[in-house]
Motif scaffolding. Structure first.
Motif, mmCIF file in Angstrom:
data_model
loop_
_atom_site.group_PDB
_atom_site.id
_atom_site.type_symbol
_atom_site.label_atom_id
_atom_site.label_comp_id
_atom_site.label_asym_id
_atom_site.label_seq_id
_atom_site.Cartn_x
_atom_site.Cartn_y
_atom_site.Cartn_z
ATOM 1 N N GLY A 1 0.831 -1.192 0.000
ATOM 2 C CA GLY A 1 0.000 0.000 0.000
ATOM 3 C C GLY A 1 0.872 1.251 0.000
ATOM 4 O O GLY A 1 1.945 1.259 0.602
ATOM 5 N N VAL A 2 0.444 2.287 -0.703
ATOM 6 C CA VAL A 2 1.144 3.574 -0.666
ATOM 7 C C VAL A 2 0.113 4.661 -0.335
ATOM 8 O O VAL A 2 -1.055 4.517 -0.689
ATOM 9 C CB VAL A 2 1.828 3.919 -2.016
ATOM 10 C CG1 VAL A 2 3.042 3.037 -2.239
ATOM 11 C CG2 VAL A 2 0.861 3.776 -3.186
ATOM 12 N N GLY A 7 -6.897 7.169 0.489
ATOM 13 C CA GLY A 7 -6.271 6.748 1.741
ATOM 14 C C GLY A 7 -5.039 5.917 1.441
ATOM 15 O O GLY A 7 -3.919 6.301 1.734
ATOM 16 N N GLN A 8 -5.273 4.763 0.805
ATOM 17 C CA GLN A 8 -4.162 3.961 0.323
ATOM 18 C C GLN A 8 -4.371 3.624 -1.140
ATOM 19 O O GLN A 8 -5.505 3.421 -1.579
ATOM 20 C CB GLN A 8 -4.079 2.642 1.112
ATOM 21 C CG GLN A 8 -3.173 2.727 2.314
ATOM 22 C CD GLN A 8 -2.974 1.359 2.964
ATOM 23 O OE1 GLN A 8 -3.909 0.601 3.142
ATOM 24 N NE2 GLN A 8 -1.734 1.066 3.321
ATOM 25 N N GLY A 9 -3.265 3.596 -1.879
ATOM 26 C CA GLY A 9 -3.310 3.132 -3.252
ATOM 27 C C GLY A 9 -2.586 1.794 -3.336
ATOM 28 O O GLY A 9 -1.873 1.403 -2.414
ATOM 29 N N ILE A 10 -2.779 1.087 -4.452
ATOM 30 C CA ILE A 10 -2.190 -0.246 -4.610
ATOM 31 C C ILE A 10 -0.974 -0.160 -5.531
ATOM 32 O O ILE A 10 -1.078 0.264 -6.680
ATOM 33 C CB ILE A 10 -3.222 -1.223 -5.216
ATOM 34 C CG1 ILE A 10 -4.448 -1.306 -4.282
ATOM 35 C CG2 ILE A 10 -2.609 -2.593 -5.465
ATOM 36 C CD1 ILE A 10 -5.607 -2.096 -4.869
ATOM 37 N N PRO A 16 -4.732 -2.218 -9.494
ATOM 38 C CA PRO A 16 -3.527 -1.548 -8.998
ATOM 39 C C PRO A 16 -3.418 -0.126 -9.551
ATOM 40 O O PRO A 16 -3.773 0.130 -10.699
ATOM 41 C CB PRO A 16 -2.382 -2.411 -9.541
ATOM 42 C CG PRO A 16 -2.993 -3.727 -9.873
ATOM 43 C CD PRO A 16 -4.421 -3.445 -10.240
ATOM 44 N N ASP A 17 -2.921 0.795 -8.715
ATOM 45 C CA ASP A 17 -2.701 2.163 -9.181
ATOM 46 C C ASP A 17 -1.396 2.250 -9.942
ATOM 47 O O ASP A 17 -1.275 2.978 -10.915
ATOM 48 C CB ASP A 17 -2.643 3.114 -7.979
ATOM 49 C CG ASP A 17 -3.974 3.171 -7.280
ATOM 50 O OD1 ASP A 17 -4.837 3.919 -7.751
ATOM 51 O OD2 ASP A 17 -4.174 2.435 -6.290
ATOM 52 N N ILE A 18 -0.400 1.515 -9.453
ATOM 53 C CA ILE A 18 0.919 1.592 -10.069
ATOM 54 C C ILE A 18 1.467 0.189 -10.302
ATOM 55 O O ILE A 18 1.426 -0.666 -9.410
ATOM 56 C CB ILE A 18 1.896 2.377 -9.159
ATOM 57 C CG1 ILE A 18 1.400 3.824 -9.023
ATOM 58 C CG2 ILE A 18 3.317 2.346 -9.712
ATOM 59 C CD1 ILE A 18 2.061 4.594 -7.932
#
Ligand code: 6R9
Length: 650
Positions: free
Chosen positions: A550-551, A557-560, A594-596
């Motif tokens: 998590g980032v 709040g959190q991204g993947i 996923p975001d990244i």
């Protein structure tokens, strides 16, 4: 410390709050020292029993013998408590206000109407063959029929298992199989944010899984009239099976410990777990927390923005409010559609007095500034709640000032799918507020902090949040796997319930939840296991290995952040980037995308082959100057390579 700034106990609340600080303290004391007396009394005051209980609490957290029973010889029915008992006094009052995705669509259902719809649908379910104790899967949009279906299940003693409408066919199939749901209730399509959600088509696809062959019937509600495929051996229309049914159906007497519902939630390992809640304790806890946490008074118009597919939708959209005879708003859409003023507009339109939403929604609106309140007064609001993840003080302040005009206390409610209801929260009129703190425990809840060795920490401290003893709303088991229940929640710190969250306690005894201490992510308030996303990724034919961390993400709040190594001979490309994201959407659902993606040549592993997530977390958040000891890695050069590759992560 700025976080120590205290907000007034009452804000604008007139002097008629249910409790003041001293009353809270007295009741809390009684709930801990005399749980049988405390819960015995409130159980009979707040609920109607078909057969009163003689026993109250019978619970054990002993390793190997975890067993949780409340009111075990009492009989009651949930739908009768949520509907029938209100009919005489408030049958013509509104139970459910439905607000459509399209601001021009809405409707109201009185308690009398709800009674009729639930009875008719109960009879329809019986005719379909649904028996007491059988599991019915609901895959529904946010329409009143979702609540009707839940209540009908409880009326006939069936166990519902709701699957969030945003989950993919694969995820749906997994839950149907695990819970052995022979019946599925869905709609042709859902509507959210102006877009259609192909619910029936997803069910069709899920049921193509050969392991779903046992599914006997699919009940389909006509929501949009959109085109659907039809399997005449299996599919029936909601309206066809319901229209000629009697508008009376006797509520089934259920034992307090009979299963009420299953709800799947993510943990740090393996597949999502079927959290099982039972009848009496759950309903009492939802009813009582709703009443005190939201300071419910007759006449309040209550709006919880959660979807019925999550625990908040179960406890605080349907069961808690209806058991109290309240008016609850069921909203089909999203808070920022068609414009970012939508949430505020709905508050004005229906004269909402209590608003319960999530930090991710608050942050998304905050990013729009004053547009979120443009042209609205929100003057009906008196209490506002937050749930799902830690609320950062900036978002708290914005919610308090901009949405609530500094008039409304904020109840930051900490709890979990497993806990059934709110465990740590302020009470309006009783608790002075600190932005970002969930403050103090609800009645009967004994939180404590321990270090990683299990030593109890006293006073101001930070550590793992555990709960020392049972409360009525606690989950009873993991469906079909009691050992996993004990393993997951009672083995890390034996003799206590392990929450999986970390927390800090300040000098005033207030709790500040710091977030998960395990490999569980919280993305826009949705819980997801890193393991779950990783196993979806490695199921892709070109992927060899994956690690997810998590980032921090400003809105979610959190991204993947996903590290991916490809099979030999495969090349990263823009196309594959798209393909992998689409793959995860398909495997789990859009919320898990996923975001990244970070194409990695190799992952950092210890000599025993364990992936060192600590390092991956640091690299993902650019904290490469504090990587810590990397000498235990099988190949320390992997780290430099990862840092280099990071510039291409997107
Ligand atoms: C109700 C719900 C549970 C996890 C929980 C925690 C986080 C929920 C919170 C909060 C800080 C709050 N969480 N409420 N963290 N402050 N007020 O969200 O259930 O989906 O099972 O998630 O959510 O990490 O452990 P669920």
């Amino acid at each position: 410390m700025s976080e120590q700034k205290l907000y007034p106990v009452k804000a604008n609340i007139a002097d008629n709050c249910l409790l003041n600080d001293q009353q809270y303290l007295d009741m809390y004391q009684e709930s801990i020292t005399q749980p049988d007396q405390f819960w015995g009394k409130h159980g009979s005051e707040l609920l109607d029993w078909i057969q009163p209980y003689t026993k109250v609490k019978n619970t054990s957290y002993d390793p190997g013998h975890v067993s949780i029973k409340w009111f075990e010889d009492g009989l009651l029915n949930v739908s009768a408590n949520c509907i029938d008992r209100h009919l005489q006094e408030r049958g013509d009052e509104v139970a459910i206000i439905w607000e459509g995705d399209n601001p021009e669509e809405d409707s109201k259902l009185t308690y009398n109407e709800l009674y009729q719809q639930v009875c008719k649908f109960s009879n329809a379910l019986k005719q379909q063959g649904v028996k007491k104790g059988e599991v019915v899967c609901l895959y529904m949009p946010m329409v009143p029929e979702a609540a009707v279906a839940m209540l009908a299940c409880t009326r006939i003693g069936a166990v519902h298992s709701i699957v969030f409408g945003g989950f993919s066919p694969e995820a749906l199939a997994g839950r149907i199989i695990d819970s052995n749901s022979k019946y599925v209730i869905t709609a042709d399509e859902g509507v959210r944010g102006g877009r259609g959600v192909p619910l029936k088509a997803n069910v069709d696809q899920a049921l193509e899984n050969p392991d779903c062959e046992f599914v006997k019937s699919v009940v389909v509600l006509k929501r949009t009239g959109g085109e659907v495929n039809w399997n005449a051996n299996r599919d029936v229309w909601w309206h066809d099976i319901t229209e000629n049914q009697a508008a009376d159906c006797p509520p089934e007497p259920m034992n307090a410990e009979d299963p009420l519902f299953i709800l799947y939630t993510s943990g740090s390992t393996g597949k999502p777990k079927g959290v099982l809640h039972t009848t009496g304790g759950y309903l009492l806890y939802a009813t009582m927390t709703f009443r005190y946490v939201f300071d419910y008074h007759p006449g309040d118009i209550y709006w919880c923005t959660a979807d019925v597919g999550w625990i908040t939708g179960h406890s605080y959209l349907v069961y808690g409010p209806l058991a109290n005879g309240a008016t609850t708003i069921l909203f089909e859409g999203v808070p920022n559609y068609p414009t970012s003023a939508r949430m505020s507009e709905v508050c004005d339109k229906h004269q909402v007095t209590i608003l319960y939403t999530a930090p991710t929604a608050i942050r998304a609106l905050m990013a729009q500034g004053d547009a979120a309140v443009q042209g609205t007064s929100r003057s009906s609001l008196r209490i506002m709640g937050s749930v799902g993840e830690p609320i950062n003080p900036e978002a708290w302040e914005w919610y308090y000032r901009t949405i609530g005009d500094e008039r409304c206390p904020i109840v930051d409610t900490w709890w979990q799918t497993e806990t059934g209801g709110i465990l740590i929260t302020p009470l309006p009129g009783a608790t002075a507020l600190k932005p970002g703190s969930a403050t103090r425990p609800f009645f009967g809840v004994q939180p404590a902090l321990v270090d990683n060795e299990g030593n109890v920490l006293e006073g101001a401290a930070e550590g793992n949040l555990i709960i020392k003893d049972s409360w009525p709303g606690q989950m009873r088991t993991v469906y079909g796997d009691h050992e996993r229940f004990e393993q997951t929640y009672f083995s890390t710190f034996p003799g206590t319930y392990t929450t999986g969250d970390g927390a800090r306690r300040d000098e005033d005894g207030y709790f500040w939840i710091t977030g998960r201490v395990d490999d569980v992510l919280n993305v826009s308030g949705h819980r997801m296991g890193t393991a779950e996303i990783e196993s979806a990724l490695v199921a892709h034919p070109k992927i060899s290995e994956a690690a997810v961390v998590g980032v921090p993400h400003e809105i979610k709040g959190q991204g993947i952040y996903a590290y991916i190594t490809l099979n030999a001979g495969e090349e990263a490309s823009a196309e594959l980037h798209k393909e992998v994201k689409a793959w995860v959407r398909k495997e789990i659902g859009p919320i898990a995308t996923p975001d990244i993606l970070h194409w990695a040549e190799a992952l950092p592993k210890t000599r025993s082959g364990k992936i060192m997530r600590r390092i991956l977390r640091k690299i993902a958040t650019n904290e490469t100057d504090s990587l810590g000891d990397t000498s235990t890695l099988a190949d320390p050069s992997v780290v430099d390579k990862l840092i280099e590759e990071k510039s291409n992560a997107a």
